[in-house]
Design an enzyme around this catalytic site. Structure first.
Site, PDB file in Angstrom:
ATOM      1  N   CYS A   1       0.988  -1.060  -0.111  1.00 42.31           N
ATOM      2  CA  CYS A   1       0.047   0.004  -0.055  1.00 42.31           C
ATOM      3  C   CYS A   1       0.802   1.192   0.011  1.00 42.31           C
ATOM      4  O   CYS A   1       1.930   1.336   0.823  1.00 42.31           O
ATOM      5  CB  CYS A   1      -0.899  -0.078   1.246  1.00 42.31           C
ATOM      6  SG  CYS A   1      -1.986  -1.391   1.144  1.00 42.31           S
TER       7      CYS A   1
ATOM      8  N   TYR B   1       0.821   4.132   0.745  1.00 48.36           N
ATOM      9  CA  TYR B   1       0.754   5.284   1.737  1.00 48.36           C
ATOM     10  C   TYR B   1       1.312   4.406   3.278  1.00 48.36           C
ATOM     11  O   TYR B   1       1.280   5.325   4.201  1.00 48.36           O
ATOM     12  CB  TYR B   1      -0.633   5.996   2.142  1.00 48.36           C
ATOM     13  CG  TYR B   1      -1.793   5.052   2.342  1.00 48.36           C
ATOM     14  CD1 TYR B   1      -1.855   4.203   3.412  1.00 48.36           C
ATOM     15  CD2 TYR B   1      -2.790   5.256   1.559  1.00 48.36           C
ATOM     16  CE1 TYR B   1      -3.147   3.181   3.381  1.00 48.36           C
ATOM     17  CE2 TYR B   1      -4.117   4.583   1.538  1.00 48.36           C
ATOM     18  CZ  TYR B   1      -4.063   3.425   2.574  1.00 48.36           C
ATOM     19  OH  TYR B   1      -5.391   2.621   2.769  1.00 48.36           O
TER      20      TYR B   1
ATOM     21  N   GLY C   1       2.058  -4.425   9.668  1.00 47.68           N
ATOM     22  CA  GLY C   1       2.254  -5.623   8.730  1.00 47.68           C
ATOM     23  C   GLY C   1       0.945  -6.212   8.421  1.00 47.68           C
ATOM     24  O   GLY C   1      -0.151  -5.692   8.531  1.00 47.68           O
TER      25      GLY C   1
ATOM     26  N   CYS D   1      -1.937  10.770  26.842  1.00 49.02           N
ATOM     27  CA  CYS D   1      -1.706   9.495  25.883  1.00 49.02           C
ATOM     28  C   CYS D   1      -0.968   8.736  26.642  1.00 49.02           C
ATOM     29  O   CYS D   1      -0.474   8.979  27.788  1.00 49.02           O
ATOM     30  CB  CYS D   1      -1.606   9.623  24.465  1.00 49.02           C
ATOM     31  SG  CYS D   1      -0.201  10.549  24.171  1.00 49.02           S
TER      32      CYS D   1
ATOM     33  N   ASP E   1       2.198   3.133  18.439  1.00 49.69           N
ATOM     34  CA  ASP E   1       2.162   2.560  16.902  1.00 49.69           C
ATOM     35  C   ASP E   1       2.698   3.594  15.876  1.00 49.69           C
ATOM     36  O   ASP E   1       3.414   3.512  15.237  1.00 49.69           O
ATOM     37  CB  ASP E   1       0.724   2.097  16.651  1.00 49.69           C
ATOM     38  CG  ASP E   1       0.792   1.739  15.178  1.00 49.69           C
ATOM     39  OD1 ASP E   1       0.117   2.156  14.542  1.00 49.69           O
ATOM     40  OD2 ASP E   1       1.461   0.930  14.542  1.00 49.69           O
TER      41      ASP E   1
END
Length: 421
Positions: free
Chosen positions: A34, A36, A81, A298, A314
């Site tokens: 992909c 992006y 992934g 966060c 992430d």
């Protein structure tokens, strides 16, 4: 019930010890390219690796996750992934480990995010038997989806993904849509929403804005995508730079996309179509923050790589945000490190003045730190790239959200808004 609805339900009474881990059993390795997908570049962090999570790392993760949590429901979430490259047997072992280490009265829910191209009858049978919530990545109708979501040969994947959706539906697997919003679909919000609702029969939609940062030095390669190029050219995606790729959603376009979807949803679909951001926004009117992007702070949503390395988030899988390895230190201890505490607190303490004084701060809280790379009108750094979108969206939905919050406080369903507007 979606994981996000569950999170909203539990957030108000959540005990202190709670964190979310995005597990990457194959690291950055994927069977697609992909354009992006920034995470493809993270493969370069582990040269020579086979990119397969060992049984030792899996067991350490499951055991530590269940030991550390003081909540009645724990979420085990696999992403990539492409996690299905691990095959069903790996996830069967994960389920067995959960049964071995689960505390009395502790409920465990499973989720897996996939591109869908490897889903077959065996996968569907497994998901059904173990009540997995499956997130399927699809960006809209065929011409939209096939713009950037390509296989290794450069061909679109729409037909495979829709076939996977139909197969998951046939097996009654709970499946949600994850739709990225980017240059190819940013002006087609209503069309994309109707495709999910009317053509696919989706009941839950999550949207993620594509914002690919780059520096003047990395932009030329970044524009080609984050997969490895001929000759080995590939920049490591890092949260640096104030430029963005041409695939990135426009600063104001994401808000328009959301407003167009909201106007359809509020008239016809409240209560039976669930759009994650709308649920989260309503939660903020009730002082419930169930999504880290719009929470005041966060740092409680971390990423676990295939070899046991734990990262702050992430979106921040890069050397400077590596906390440690769960084979040497427990996850709960790594989350308590001063560097991670600062990482989480900075979301609030580094808000520019224009955000601190903004009338939608209670719902936005400055958005995700990864996107805070522009300057405020008075020149102060740290403004979110998507600020124009968030301002437009939160102002647009305020009247309806205020009424829905009043309904919920009175113990009435928010869906009544459709009959009283």
């Amino acid at each position: 019930m979606s994981l996000y609805k569950r999170a909203m339900r539990d957030a108000a009474n959540r005990p202190k010890k709670h964190f979310h881990v995005m597990v990457k059993p194959t690291g950055a390795v994927c069977n697609l390219d992909c354009t992006y997908c920034y995470y493809l570049s993270k493969e370069s962090l582990y040269p020579g690796s086979h990119f397969r999570m060992s049984d030792d790392v899996l067991e350490a993760y499951v055991r530590q996750m269940l030991e550390a949590h003081e909540v009645p429901e724990v979420q085990i979430a696999f992403q990539g992934g492409e996690p299905t490259l691990m095959e069903v047997e790996f996830f069967e072992r994960a389920v067995e480990l959960v049964h071995r280490f689960r505390k009395p009265n502790q409920t465990v829910s499973f989720s897996l995010q996939t591109n869908g191209t490897r889903i077959d009858e065996a996968w569907c049978d497994f998901f059904c038997r173990h009540n997995f919530l499956v997130g399927l990545s699809i960006d809209g109708p065929k011409d939209v989806h096939d713009t950037y979501r390509l296989n290794k040969g450069g061909r679109g994947t729409f037909d495979q993904v829709v076939a996977a959706w139909r197969l998951l539906q046939k097996h009654r697997v709970e499946v949600n849509v994850l739709c990225t919003v980017h240059a190819a679909n940013q002006d087609r919000g209503l069309e994309v929403y109707k495709f999910f609702r009317d053509d696919l029969g989706a009941g839950f939609i999550q949207t993620i804005p594509i914002v690919e940062r780059a520096t003047p030095e990395t932009l030329p390669l970044a524009e080609k995508g984050w997969h490895e190029k001929p000759g080995g050219e590939r920049p490591l995606y890092e949260q640096t730079g104030s430029l963005v790729t041409g695939r990135s959603v426009h600063p104001a376009a994401y808000g328009k996309f959301l407003c167009d979807v909201f106007d359809e949803w509020i008239q016809k679909d409240v209560g039976h179509m669930f759009v994650q951001l709308f649920d989260v926004t309503l939660g903020s009117y009730l002082d419930i923050h169930s999504l880290c992007v719009f929470a005041p702070t966060c740092g409680k949503a971390v990423a676990l790589e295939h070899n046991g390395d734990l990262y702050s988030c992430d979106h921040f899988v890069e050397p400077r945000f590596k906390l440690g390895n769960i084979l040497q230190d427990k996850m709960a201890s790594l989350l308590e490190l001063p560097v991670q505490q600062r990482f989480g607190a900075d979301k609030k303490t580094r808000l520019p003045k224009v955000c601190r004084e903004c009338d939608v701060r209670f719902a936005c809280n400055g958005g995700c730190p990864k996107d805070r790379f522009t300057n405020s009108p008075d020149g102060e750094p740290g403004l979110n790239y998507l600020c124009p979108s968030y301002l437009a969206f939160f102002h647009h939905v305020d009247p309806a959200m205020t009424k829905m919050a009043e309904l919920v406080r009175k113990g009435r369903p928010a869906s009544e808004i459709m009959s009283i507007r």
